[in-house]
Design an enzyme around this catalytic site. Structure first.
Site, PDB file in Angstrom:
ATOM      1  CG  HIS A   4      -1.922  -1.041   1.350  1.00  0.00           C
ATOM      2  ND1 HIS A   4      -2.016  -1.887   2.419  1.00  0.00           N
ATOM      3  CD2 HIS A   4      -2.911  -1.402   0.494  1.00  0.00           C
ATOM      4  CE1 HIS A   4      -3.029  -2.722   2.233  1.00  0.00           C
ATOM      5  NE2 HIS A   4      -3.584  -2.463   1.070  1.00  0.00           N
ATOM      6  NE  ARG A  47      -3.161  -6.808  -4.691  1.00  0.00           N
ATOM      7  CZ  ARG A  47      -3.909  -7.488  -3.849  1.00  0.00           C
ATOM      8  NH1 ARG A  47      -3.368  -7.997  -2.769  1.00  0.00           N
ATOM      9  NH2 ARG A  47      -5.189  -7.700  -4.097  1.00  0.00           N
ATOM     10  CE  LYS A  94     -11.218  -7.248   2.397  1.00  0.00           C
ATOM     11  NZ  LYS A  94     -10.302  -6.393   1.647  1.00  0.00           N
ATOM     12  CB  SER A 101      -4.296  -6.754   4.576  1.00  0.00           C
ATOM     13  OG  SER A 101      -3.893  -5.511   4.071  1.00  0.00           O
TER      14      SER A 101
HETATM   15  N1  COA Z   1      -0.263  -3.934  -1.635  1.00  0.00           N
HETATM   16  C1  COA Z   1      -0.686  -4.885  -0.802  1.00  0.00           C
HETATM   17  N2  COA Z   1      -1.952  -5.287  -0.701  1.00  0.00           N
HETATM   18  C2  COA Z   1      -2.829  -4.677  -1.472  1.00  0.00           C
HETATM   19  C3  COA Z   1      -2.481  -3.677  -2.371  1.00  0.00           C
HETATM   20  C4  COA Z   1      -1.129  -3.320  -2.440  1.00  0.00           C
HETATM   21  N3  COA Z   1      -0.683  -2.391  -3.267  1.00  0.00           N
HETATM   22  N4  COA Z   1      -3.577  -3.280  -3.014  1.00  0.00           N
HETATM   23  C5  COA Z   1      -4.584  -4.006  -2.532  1.00  0.00           C
HETATM   24  N5  COA Z   1      -4.124  -4.858  -1.609  1.00  0.00           N
HETATM   25  C6  COA Z   1      -4.889  -5.890  -0.907  1.00  0.00           C
HETATM   26  C7  COA Z   1      -5.442  -5.502   0.400  1.00  0.00           C
HETATM   27  O1  COA Z   1      -4.536  -5.740   1.413  1.00  0.00           O
HETATM   28  C8  COA Z   1      -6.632  -6.398   0.490  1.00  0.00           C
HETATM   29  O2  COA Z   1      -6.207  -7.678   0.890  1.00  0.00           O
HETATM   30  P1  COA Z   1      -7.117  -8.610   1.795  1.00  0.00           P
HETATM   31  O3  COA Z   1      -8.440  -8.718   1.119  1.00  0.00           O
HETATM   32  O4  COA Z   1      -6.365  -9.865   1.831  1.00  0.00           O
HETATM   33  O5  COA Z   1      -7.232  -7.960   3.130  1.00  0.00           O
HETATM   34  C9  COA Z   1      -7.104  -6.498  -0.930  1.00  0.00           C
HETATM   35  O6  COA Z   1      -6.009  -6.177  -1.711  1.00  0.00           O
HETATM   36  C10 COA Z   1      -8.182  -5.545  -1.330  1.00  0.00           C
HETATM   37  O7  COA Z   1      -8.332  -4.589  -0.373  1.00  0.00           O
HETATM   38  P2  COA Z   1      -8.285  -3.013  -0.476  1.00  0.00           P
HETATM   39  O8  COA Z   1      -7.451  -2.521  -1.578  1.00  0.00           O
HETATM   40  O9  COA Z   1      -8.031  -2.527   0.894  1.00  0.00           O
HETATM   41  O10 COA Z   1      -9.664  -2.675  -0.918  1.00  0.00           O
HETATM   42  P3  COA Z   1     -10.987  -3.281  -0.540  1.00  0.00           P
HETATM   43  O11 COA Z   1     -11.343  -4.217  -1.602  1.00  0.00           O
HETATM   44  O12 COA Z   1     -11.019  -3.757   0.852  1.00  0.00           O
HETATM   45  O13 COA Z   1     -11.791  -1.943  -0.749  1.00  0.00           O
HETATM   46  C11 COA Z   1     -13.335  -0.258  -0.462  1.00  0.00           C
HETATM   47  C12 COA Z   1     -12.434  -1.257   0.231  1.00  0.00           C
HETATM   48  C13 COA Z   1     -14.218   0.376   0.556  1.00  0.00           C
HETATM   49  C14 COA Z   1     -12.480   0.751  -1.141  1.00  0.00           C
HETATM   50  C15 COA Z   1     -14.159  -1.011  -1.521  1.00  0.00           C
HETATM   51  O14 COA Z   1     -14.710  -2.150  -0.974  1.00  0.00           O
HETATM   52  C16 COA Z   1     -15.257  -0.129  -2.059  1.00  0.00           C
HETATM   53  O15 COA Z   1     -15.041   0.923  -2.615  1.00  0.00           O
HETATM   54  N6  COA Z   1     -16.482  -0.594  -1.958  1.00  0.00           N
HETATM   55  C17 COA Z   1     -17.662   0.136  -2.458  1.00  0.00           C
HETATM   56  C18 COA Z   1     -18.710   0.196  -1.401  1.00  0.00           C
HETATM   57  C19 COA Z   1     -18.322   1.196  -0.351  1.00  0.00           C
HETATM   58  O16 COA Z   1     -18.343   2.382  -0.583  1.00  0.00           O
HETATM   59  N7  COA Z   1     -17.999   0.703   0.821  1.00  0.00           N
HETATM   60  C20 COA Z   1     -17.632   1.581   1.920  1.00  0.00           C
HETATM   61  C21 COA Z   1     -17.595   0.803   3.165  1.00  0.00           C
HETATM   62  S1  COA Z   1     -17.198   1.880   4.536  1.00  0.00           S
END
Ligand code: COA
Length: 159
Positions: A18, A91, A42, A129
């Site tokens: 990240h 990724r 999640k 993560s």
């Molecule tokens: N390096 C390491 N890991 C990475 C990465 C990077 N560059 N980019 C993404 N990841 C990983 C994360 O660690 C995570 O891993 P995990 O699932 O094993 O924990 C995974 O990729 C995806 O997670 P992340 O990028 O944090 O995004 P997310 O999918 O959890 O997204 C939102 C969260 C809220 C941005 C997304 O779900 C969203 O926009 N949803 C729309 C609905 C909404 O608005 N929800 C709000 C809820 S408050």
């Protein structure tokens, strides 16, 4: 033109992957908001407050980064923050389908905000993560994947 970008995620916890994306974004945009989603669906291991605290500490030495927590729709929060760009990391090809859907949905909800994708350094392309949490929970070394403060929080939480 001064562009404000938002980099949303669950950051459970923030990893070096990240941080790599965030550093790349800070070179492209005037300001980068790291938006930590409550994301109750999640069932994150760390509380929102702890995830914000860890990200804030890890990113403290980068001037144009602000870390904020949010618990509303990302599209609404991005608008509230006056962001013009949503940054997401890609990724691997496997990330693409979900990200393509999200970008399409966000374009419908907030047509004036563009989604752009950045790729992390190759050495971070396999980190997630949940994988880091699993390695920590089983007592494995996570030094290559997270900062020392996150490593300490992981061992305290997981072991
Ligand atoms: N390096 C390491 N890991 C990475 C990465 C990077 N560059 N980019 C993404 N990841 C990983 C994360 O660690 C995570 O891993 P995990 O699932 O094993 O924990 C995974 O990729 C995806 O997670 P992340 O990028 O944090 O995004 P997310 O999918 O959890 O997204 C939102 C969260 C809220 C941005 C997304 O779900 C969203 O926009 N949803 C729309 C609905 C909404 O608005 N929800 C709000 C809820 S408050």
């Amino acid at each position: 033109m001064k562009i404000k970008a938002i980099y949303p995620g669950t950051f459970d916890p923030i990893t070096n992957g990240h941080t790599d994306i965030i550093k790349r974004a800070t070179k492209l945009f005037e300001q980068v908001i790291v938006a930590v989603a409550a994301n109750p669906t999640k069932a994150p291991a760390f509380s929102l407050e702890k995830r914000v605290e860890l990200a804030t500490t890890v990113l403290a030495n980068i001037n144009n980064v602000t870390v904020l927590g949010f618990d509303i729709l990302l599209a609404k929060f991005a608008k509230q923050c006056d962001a013009q760009v949503i940054v997401r990391g890609l990724r691997a090809v496997s990330d693409f389908e979900y990200e393509f859907q999200m970008a399409g949905m966000n374009r419908t909800l907030i047509p004036d905000i563009e989604t752009i994708f950045l790729t992390p350094a190759n050495k971070y392309s396999y980190i997630s993560s949940s994988l880091v949490r699993e390695v920590a929970a089983l007592g494995g070394p996570v030094d290559d994947f997270v900062s020392p403060i996150v490593r300490a929080a992981l061992y305290q939480k997981m072991c």
